[in-house]
Design a protein around this motif. Structure first.
Motif, short mmCIF file in Angstrom:
data_model
loop_
_atom_site.label_atom_id
_atom_site.label_comp_id
_atom_site.label_asym_id
_atom_site.label_seq_id
_atom_site.Cartn_x
_atom_site.Cartn_y
_atom_site.Cartn_z
N LYS A 172 -32.31 -12.15 49.43
CA LYS A 172 -32.45 -13.06 48.25
C LYS A 172 -31.68 -14.57 48.51
O LYS A 172 -32.26 -15.53 48.11
CB LYS A 172 -31.60 -12.72 47.03
CG LYS A 172 -32.23 -11.01 46.49
CD LYS A 172 -31.73 -10.75 45.12
CE LYS A 172 -30.17 -10.45 45.46
NZ LYS A 172 -29.58 -10.07 44.05
N ARG A 173 -30.82 -14.54 49.39
CA ARG A 173 -30.30 -15.94 49.66
C ARG A 173 -29.43 -15.67 51.09
O ARG A 173 -29.14 -14.48 51.33
CB ARG A 173 -29.32 -16.46 48.44
CG ARG A 173 -27.96 -15.72 48.46
CD ARG A 173 -27.29 -16.58 47.24
NE ARG A 173 -27.72 -16.08 46.00
CZ ARG A 173 -27.71 -17.02 44.89
NH1 ARG A 173 -27.39 -18.44 45.24
NH2 ARG A 173 -28.01 -16.89 43.87
N ARG A 174 -28.96 -16.67 51.61
CA ARG A 174 -28.29 -16.69 52.96
C ARG A 174 -26.79 -16.16 52.65
O ARG A 174 -26.39 -16.71 51.56
CB ARG A 174 -28.61 -18.11 53.52
CG ARG A 174 -27.60 -17.86 54.80
CD ARG A 174 -27.72 -19.40 55.44
NE ARG A 174 -27.00 -19.60 56.79
CZ ARG A 174 -26.44 -20.83 57.07
NH1 ARG A 174 -26.80 -22.08 56.34
NH2 ARG A 174 -25.91 -21.11 58.35
N GLY B 106 -31.52 -15.12 54.33
CA GLY B 106 -32.32 -14.93 52.98
C GLY B 106 -32.91 -16.43 52.68
O GLY B 106 -32.99 -17.26 53.48
N ASP B 107 -33.27 -16.54 51.58
CA ASP B 107 -34.14 -17.57 51.07
C ASP B 107 -33.21 -18.88 51.21
O ASP B 107 -32.07 -19.02 50.59
CB ASP B 107 -34.37 -17.49 49.51
CG ASP B 107 -35.01 -18.78 48.97
OD1 ASP B 107 -35.45 -19.55 49.75
OD2 ASP B 107 -35.81 -18.35 47.90
N GLU B 108 -33.47 -19.76 52.08
CA GLU B 108 -32.86 -21.00 52.44
C GLU B 108 -32.99 -21.91 51.36
O GLU B 108 -32.17 -23.16 51.42
CB GLU B 108 -33.25 -21.87 53.70
CG GLU B 108 -33.32 -20.81 54.88
CD GLU B 108 -32.01 -20.85 55.38
OE1 GLU B 108 -31.26 -21.57 55.11
OE2 GLU B 108 -31.54 -20.16 56.39
N GLU B 109 -33.64 -21.85 50.34
CA GLU B 109 -33.99 -22.68 49.34
C GLU B 109 -32.73 -22.62 48.20
O GLU B 109 -32.35 -23.31 47.66
CB GLU B 109 -35.24 -22.87 48.54
CG GLU B 109 -36.35 -23.12 49.39
CD GLU B 109 -36.26 -24.57 49.79
OE1 GLU B 109 -36.11 -25.30 49.06
OE2 GLU B 109 -36.62 -25.07 51.06
N ARG B 110 -32.33 -21.36 48.19
CA ARG B 110 -31.21 -20.94 47.17
C ARG B 110 -29.92 -21.24 47.74
O ARG B 110 -29.69 -21.51 49.09
CB ARG B 110 -31.30 -19.35 46.69
CG ARG B 110 -32.58 -19.07 45.98
CD ARG B 110 -32.75 -17.72 45.59
NE ARG B 110 -31.67 -17.72 44.43
CZ ARG B 110 -31.14 -16.69 43.70
NH1 ARG B 110 -31.56 -15.49 44.13
NH2 ARG B 110 -30.38 -16.59 43.04
#
Length: 281
Positions: A53-55, A23-27
């Protein structure tokens, strides 16, 4: 989304297994910690709602699922398990996380709030608190050390229904799926536990219930949610009230008539839970 199977090593060289959904690594990643005698696949439903949406990382403790079996029973003590969680986080590059902990996994989350508070961005405790009802300890103790050796999945379901009558599973298909996550076929063709039954010996060596109020209070700085099955054999109403007094911003979501532990896929739980997790950047 199909998860990736990850395998890392604890500091003593034993192998730990995890499932990872990208998922989104920034979250902030989700770190999912299971109950005792359970595996990472218990979280497949929750992961499906948040993967992408996220890892999402779901860990299997030593002696559970595809993780190694320890040579010595003492390796299964809770203090070793929390060390394994930290080792796995380091190996998987999870430097911050929103932790969802079911039962024993919730205890791990509380210990992390004291041992590694910089890891946490939020915590969900699923049907667990700083005081464990003796009924729950008695039930899990007998279950953890028992291998029913069932011949069929229906026989396994019948056994599970006798020892976990209040788990909120909606129909027979759900019970069969749950039994399939609990047992696997061995070389003898029978269904056996997906954990090392010697775990019961480690639980007995640890003594009875402890007052974990000090580690629960470690959650005070973090956003936190408590999921409670109102008929829980592990979490009494008195303990829930004390938790809310101790942490007034604790978000409480309860499931009437449900015992230990909600699966986190129930509609009454999934909506509030997902909103809570989605609010964590």
């Amino acid at each position: 989304m199909t998860p990736r199977h990850r395998r890392v090593r604890a500091r003593d060289g034993l192998g730990l297994s995890a499932l990872e959904w990208p998922g989104d690594e920034e979250r902030t990643p989700l770190l999912l910690l299971t109950g005792i005698c359970r595996t990472a696949w218990d979280y497949e439903g929750l992961a499906a709602r948040h993967a992408g949406k996220r890892r999402v990382v779901a860990l299997e403790y030593m002696g559970h699922g595809d993780s190694d079996r320890a040579p010595e029973v003492s390796r299964y003590r809770p203090e070793r398990a929390v060390g394994d969680v930290l080792d796995a986080c380091a190996a998987l590059h999870v430097s911050r996380a929103a932790v969802v902990g079911t039962s024993f996994g919730g205890l791990m989350a509380m210990f992390l709030s004291v041992l590694r508070p910089t890891l946490l961005r939020g915590v969900v405790l699923n049907d667990i608190g700083p005081r464990i009802d003796p009924r729950g300890l008695q039930a899990v103790g007998g279950f953890a050390g028992h291998d029913p050796g069932a011949e069929t999945i229906d026989e396994a379901v019948a056994y599970l229904r006798t020892i976990m009558p209040l788990i909120p599973l909606p129909d027979e298909d759900a019970w069969r799926h749950f039994a399939g996550l609990t047992y696997k076929r061995g070389e003898d063709g029978r269904l056996h536990p997906r954990w090392d039954t010697r775990i019961q010996q480690a639980m007995e060596a640890g003594g009875g219930a402890l007052d974990l109020g000090p580690v629960f209070r470690g959650l005070r700085p973090f956003p936190a949610m408590l999921v409670w099955g109102e008929a829980s054999e592990f979490l009494a109403a008195e303990t829930v009230r004390a938790m809310v007094r101790d942490k007034p911003d604790l978000e409480l979501v309860s499931l009437p008539g449900a015992g230990h532990a909600p699966t986190l896929t129930e509609p009454e739980i999934a909506g509030p839970l997902d909103r809570f997790l989605d609010a964590i950047p």
